[in-house]
Each structure stands twice: as C-alpha cells, then as structure tokens.
Write a protein that holds these residues in place. Structure first.
Motif, PDB file in Angstrom:
ATOM      1  N   ALA A  17       0.777  -1.020  -5.681  1.00 35.41           N
ATOM      2  CA  ALA A  17      -0.673  -0.881  -5.657  1.00 35.41           C
ATOM      3  C   ALA A  17      -1.142   0.566  -5.582  1.00 35.41           C
TER       4      ALA A  17
ATOM      5  N   ARG B 246       0.850  -1.177   0.000  1.00 28.86           N
ATOM      6  CA  ARG B 246       0.000   0.000   0.000  1.00 28.86           C
ATOM      7  C   ARG B 246       0.891   1.234   0.000  1.00 28.86           C
TER       8      ARG B 246
ATOM      9  N   HIS C 273      -3.395  -9.434  -4.200  1.00 32.58           N
ATOM     10  CA  HIS C 273      -2.406  -8.709  -5.008  1.00 32.58           C
ATOM     11  C   HIS C 273      -1.553  -9.701  -5.799  1.00 32.58           C
TER      12      HIS C 273
ATOM     13  N   HIS D 129      -5.639 -10.256   1.606  1.00 35.44           N
ATOM     14  CA  HIS D 129      -5.471  -9.066   0.763  1.00 35.44           C
ATOM     15  C   HIS D 129      -4.178  -9.187  -0.068  1.00 35.44           C
ATOM     16  N   GLU D 130      -3.096  -9.577   0.593  1.00 35.77           N
ATOM     17  CA  GLU D 130      -1.820  -9.723  -0.114  1.00 35.77           C
ATOM     18  C   GLU D 130      -1.871 -10.854  -1.135  1.00 35.77           C
TER      19      GLU D 130
ATOM     20  N   GLU E 253      -5.920  -1.510  -4.457  1.00 39.20           N
ATOM     21  CA  GLU E 253      -6.192  -1.736  -3.041  1.00 39.20           C
ATOM     22  C   GLU E 253      -7.637  -2.187  -2.839  1.00 39.20           C
TER      23      GLU E 253
HETATM   24 ZN   LIG Z   1      -2.611  -3.692  -0.737  1.00 43.19          ZN
END
Ligand SMILES: [Zn+2]
Length: 343
Positions: free
Chosen positions: A213, A81, A205, A201-202, A218
């Motif tokens: 990101a 992030r 990605h 979340h990762e 995000e």
């Molecule tokens: Zn992220």
C-alpha cells in the motif's frame, strides 16, 4: 506446476525468514555454502537427510516438517502500511510469518472458502465508499450497525489471528492468495477501540487492492473502513442535534467505532463544520480522551481456528499430529494457535 522440491524450498525460505536468519547465517549453521542453500530454496537442488536434520534443528522445527509440503502455487498479495523507519528485514520476517500461517492452517481449516470477492476501483470509477456498501450487501449486512466484526469476517471465510506486529510498527497486515481465503493478522498491541477500524481497513485492502500500500491506497482503505463500519447515510440520519459527549458516546457504542473515528465521520457527512471538528479534537486531546477513550470498545477475539483445532482434538487427533501437519513442534503449535492472548 510447482514440484515437490520447490514446495519444500518455499517452506524453507519462509521458515528461515520467520526465524530471522539470512541465507549466509543459516548456511553456516548447517555447514553448507550459501550458494548451495540458495539452490535448495529455489528448488534446484536437494539436501542430504543429515543436512536437513541440521536445518530443522536450526529452525526449531521437527525434521518431519519438511516431509509433506504442498506448494502454495498462487502468489499472495500482501498489504501493509509502509513505514519508512521499519527495516526491510523486519517486514520480510512478518511477510514470511504470514505465508507460514497460510501453509500451517491449510490442513486445519480444510476447504475453507470465502464469500468475499474482489472489487475493482477502475481508476477511480468506483469509490471505496461504494465498494464498502457493495461488500456490506454481499455479506447481507444491510446498513445496520455491525456486531462482532471478527465473527462477521470469520463467517465470510476470512482467517483472523492476533499476532505480534510491533516490530514492524503496523496495526495489521493482510494477504489474499488467489486460490485461498484472505488472512488478516491484527497486532496484539492494537487497542480494542482501534481494532475494528483496523480490520475493516485491511478488508478494504483485500477486496480493492493489488499489492503493497502506498499513501493513496491507505486513504482508500480508510475511506472503505469508515463507510463499512458506519455508513454515511445512517450517521447523517442519526447524528444528534447539538451533539454533546454523552450523545456521541451513545453513537460510539451503537456503531462500535472510536470517538475519534466518529467525530471524523461527523465531519465527513457534513454534520460537523471544520471548526467544530477541530474543537472536538482539541477537547479529546486536552482531556486525554484521545489516548484513553471513555466507554472502551470490548475486545473481539478470533475463534474459528481454535474451534477447528479443538474439533480435531475431540475427534481423537493428537497435538503432535496437528503440529506436524503445521510443520511445527507441539509446544510452538500450542503457543501459537491455542493459548489465549491476554487482551
Ligand atoms: Zn493499510
């Protein structure tokens, strides 16, 4: 094809950044010019052994760290992030630590492979939610609540490590290099309640995105994480009529997501109106529950790497050997990879 010189230069750069040195600072320590150091880092020049000794000393690694270095060859995609307030140097330092981790564990983890594959959003043709369900299917997870997520990721070949990330104010950082397995560093400061969502979340990605990101990615990774941890179809079915706190805590425990994330999920699947969602949030914050949730989730801890290391030790390898293959002194090796981090 990268040469031995280039591989050594790569390691040198990563070590320098991870220790927080600029080229000018390290060059001064070693007694060479910044231009000379720059050439060594890019693999265009060699150093005398005497100079390498000083480099190793300044970077706090054994001289042997630079003896056998294999190149990482493929570029890594790194996701984190972007925080406006985080200095670039801090980000570079953590990115360097991440590439070092990959270098360091390569010998320890052997020919680890991953069962994960990349998924293409195709400019919005596939939604993050669809991809989350596909990844669940690929890992044979059906639509059931997920047990220990760290264990699931480790079984899928992902390398998970708890890491000090508070300097860059991110909860986690992931990277996936084309010829290797994904690596996820989870911040030691991340509360257990948030850790599962952060890892999902990762993962989002890693399977969906190409690089650093932006805001849009995000949001996509968040959508992926929510669906991966708690599929909408199931939450919709299981959402209790006139849900009160106790009923929601049951769901929280069952699906292993925070109350905050669960309430968001209730809104996503249409079981909470916007107004009810707002009221829940007000309730959580006025009671302090948004800071300290009741029924906290138990912390999940990575074990794959320590298990691999212990197996080597059982088979007669010494800490010195292992540390040397990881380009480190034994003490740092132990602190980094073997000592339990308090949760
Ligand atoms: Zn992220």
């Amino acid at each position: 094809m990268t040469t031995k010189l280039e591989a050594r230069g790569e390691l040198l750069t990563a070590l320098r950044l991870s220790r927080g040195f600029t080229q000018v600072e390290l060059a001064a320590e070693v007694g060479i010019s910044q231009a000379a150091l720059s050439k060594v880092e890019s693999g265009e020049a060699r150093l005398e052994v005497q100079a390498w000794r000083k480099v190793a000393e300044a970077l706090m690694v054994p001289l042997s760290a630079f003896r056998d270095v294999r190149s990482t060859t493929a570029p890594a995609r790194i996701f984190h992030r972007k925080q406006r307030t985080t200095p670039k140097s801090a980000v570079n330092k953590v990115a360097a630590e991440l590439s070092l981790v990959r270098l360091r564990v390569r010998d320890l983890m052997g020919d680890r492979t991953t069962t994960l594959r990349r998924h293409d959003l195709e400019g919005g043709f596939n939604t993050p939610q669809e991809i989350a369900r596909d990844v669940r299917d690929e890992l044979g997870l059906g639509r059931e609540p997920l047990g220990d997520l760290v264990a699931i990721l480790e079984d899928a070949g992902v390398l998970v490590l708890r890491w000090s990330l508070d300097t860059i104010q991110v909860d986690a950082i992931a990277s996936w290099q084309d010829d290797s397995v994904p690596v996820i560093l989870v911040g030691e400061h991340v509360p257990a309640d948030r850790q599962r969502f952060t890892m999902a979340h990762e993962l989002g990605h890693a399977v969906m995105h190409e690089g650093a990101a932006e805001k849009e990615q995000e949001a996509e990774a968040d959508a992926f994480a929510a669906e991966f941890l708690a599929p909408a179809s199931e939450i919709e079915k299981e959402w209790p009529r006139g849900a009160d706190l106790d009923a929601l805590l049951l769901l929280k425990r069952r699906w292993g997501i925070s109350l905050a994330a669960l309430i968001r999920r209730g809104k996503d699947v249409g079981r909470l109106t916007d107004q009810e969602y707002r009221q829940w949030n007000i309730h959580l914050s006025t009671t302090g529950m948004h800071r300290r949730e009741p029924d906290p989730t138990e912390r999940e801890n990575p074990t794959a790497l320590t298990t691999a290391i212990r197996k080597f030790l059982d088979e007669g390898a010494s800490i010195e050997d292992l540390a040397s293959s990881a380009h480190m002194y034994p003490r740092e090796f132990q602190l980094t990879f073997l000592e339990e981090t308090p949760s």
